[in-house]
Enzyme design. Structure first.
Site, PDB file in Angstrom:
ATOM      1  N   CYS A  86      15.514 -19.081  14.200  1.00 37.88           N
ATOM      2  CA  CYS A  86      14.309 -19.634  14.819  1.00 37.88           C
ATOM      3  C   CYS A  86      14.442 -19.760  16.330  1.00 37.88           C
ATOM      4  O   CYS A  86      13.442 -19.990  17.016  1.00 37.88           O
ATOM      5  CB  CYS A  86      13.983 -21.004  14.222  1.00 37.88           C
ATOM      6  N   HIS A 358       4.726 -21.823  12.679  1.00 37.95           N
ATOM      7  CA  HIS A 358       6.110 -21.477  12.994  1.00 37.95           C
ATOM      8  C   HIS A 358       6.452 -20.043  12.570  1.00 37.95           C
ATOM      9  O   HIS A 358       7.250 -19.832  11.662  1.00 37.95           O
ATOM     10  CB  HIS A 358       7.043 -22.480  12.311  1.00 37.95           C
TER      11      HIS A 358
END
Length: 413
Positions: A86, A358
């Site tokens: 991420c 996200h």
């Protein structure tokens, strides 16, 4: 070392873009960032592209950045593909910023992109499990299940049995495990997590680019379907698609072109996680201190922050470890309204990962573009008035119960 500035940025709307491919999303963000910077694509001297999951999801490996850039007519310059869970695009900025600071190039583009929504949910979830030590997954899964079983036996939840959400990413179990440790040690509560989620959903109503733009009360958050105790669905970030891009350059280049909107990348620090049993201070806390020192500021100087709230607990934890409040008081900080727009330190006024969404490779740059808009007075209804210093905290992956990759970046107007 030269000072590095951000002079342009753009974000696509995050969400489920079933009708678009990655080239389309990246093109929108890149074209928007170049237009915002008033820099022609021919002027670029290098591009760093953060992407975490296209190999797993679509089979596109090795040249992901070149594929989307060639479609835009950008070539003949270094293109560096960065995969770091991420934190992929935040890590891309780390690399690009270093070369600009060293004088190897004057202007560069940093891109974060991810196309994650597929009908095949099993393949999507495998992209998340691949961000952990896959050989340790069976043992991790057993440990998480055993911990949840102990919770069921030891906690009185009351009321009717809650509806369960769909199959979840293993990272929800990872964050739940950390949240339960925090609850036991500091007496933080599920309601405090609901306060954070409710606050971020409220913020999202002012962000037209957010995946979710609906306000939820604390009670509505608590009553939502359970993902894994203590999380309900609004406390967790959704799966989606999106891209973000930013243009960085040297201070001399910014002056030469008369950049209309520029902020300094005052610090961009990254680290890998560590064995938690062998350290007394968290990796994030020590990394933040390095970033504060590099930027010449302290936590008390930050005007707004974009934190990695893959779950509401992620924000609570980071609020403490970044020095915004004492350890154990992240939930109290949120309950007092300090992190709400208009409070003393607005956090995730974008809506955060919980509401903005996200697409994992895009998140690092997305956070920075959000800060950039505030520091240049262009954030619309969610503008943090008078903002001069912003902080973004991004992390990704997990090994043995600790983060796999972490970043802290500070921008100064």
């Amino acid at each position: 070392m030269r000072r590095v500035f951000m002079i342009g940025g753009a974000i696509t709307k995050f969400g489920k873009h079933t009708e678009r491919n990655l080239k389309s999303l990246a093109a929108e963000a890149i074209s928007g960032a170049l237009a915002d910077a008033d820099v022609a694509k021919e002027a670029l001297q290098g591009v760093w592209v953060g992407n975490a999951a296209q190999g797993v999801l679509t089979g596109q490996e090795s040249v992901r950045g070149q594929v989307v850039l060639r479609a835009l007519g950008i070539g003949g310059i270094p293109v560096v593909n960065v995969e770091n869970a991420c934190a992929s695009s935040a890590t891309a900025l780390y690399g690009a910023g270093a070369l600009v600071a060293l004088g190897e190039m004057d202007v560069a583009l940093v891109v974060g992109m991810e196309k994650m929504y597929l009908d095949d949910r099993t393949r999507v979830l495998s992209a998340f499990s691949g961000c952990m030590d896959v050989e340790a997954l069976p043992e991790l899964t057993r440990n998480f299940a055993n911990q949840q079983e102990r919770v069921k036996k030891g906690m009185q939840r009351g009321g009717a049995k809650k509806k369960k959400s769909r199959e979840r990413s293993i990272f929800m179990d990872f964050y739940a495990s950390l949240a339960l440790e925090h609850m036991e040690k500091y007496k933080s509560t599920q309601r405090q997590l609901a306060v954070i989620a409710s606050k971020n959903h409220y913020h999202s109503t002012m962000n037209p680019l957010a995946q979710y733009q609906n306000s939820l009360t604390i009670e509505e958050v608590l009553e939502a379907p359970e993902v894994v105790w203590p999380f309900t669905t609004p406390m967790c970030s959704p799966i989606g698609d999106g891209a973000a891009a930013m243009v960085i350059c040297s201070d001399e280049y910014a002056r030469r072109i008369g950049a209309r909107h520029s902020v300094e990348v005052a610090a961009c620090m990254i680290a890998s996680g560590e064995d938690r049993s062998k350290i007394t201070e968290s990796t994030l806390s020590r990394l933040a201190k390095k970033a504060y020192e590099r930027a010449g500021v302290g936590p008390e100087d930050i005007d707004l922050a974009e934190l990695h709230d893959a779950t509401a607990f992620g924000e609570l934890y980071s609020t403490e470890e970044l020095g915004f409040c004492p350890l154990g008081e992240g939930g109290v900080f949120a309950e007092a309204g300090h992190s709400t727009l208009g409070g003393k330190l607005p956090i995730n006024v974008s809506g955060g990962l919980e509401s903005q969404g996200h697409p994992i490779g895009a998140t690092g740059v997305r956070q920075l573009v959000e800060l950039y808009w505030h520091l240049t007075g262009r954030a619309g209804r969610r503008q943090v008035q008078g903002a001069k210093v912003g902080l973004a905290q991004n992390n990704g992956g997990s090994i043995e119960g600790a983060e796999g990759a972490l970043s802290v970046t500070i921008l100064k107007a």
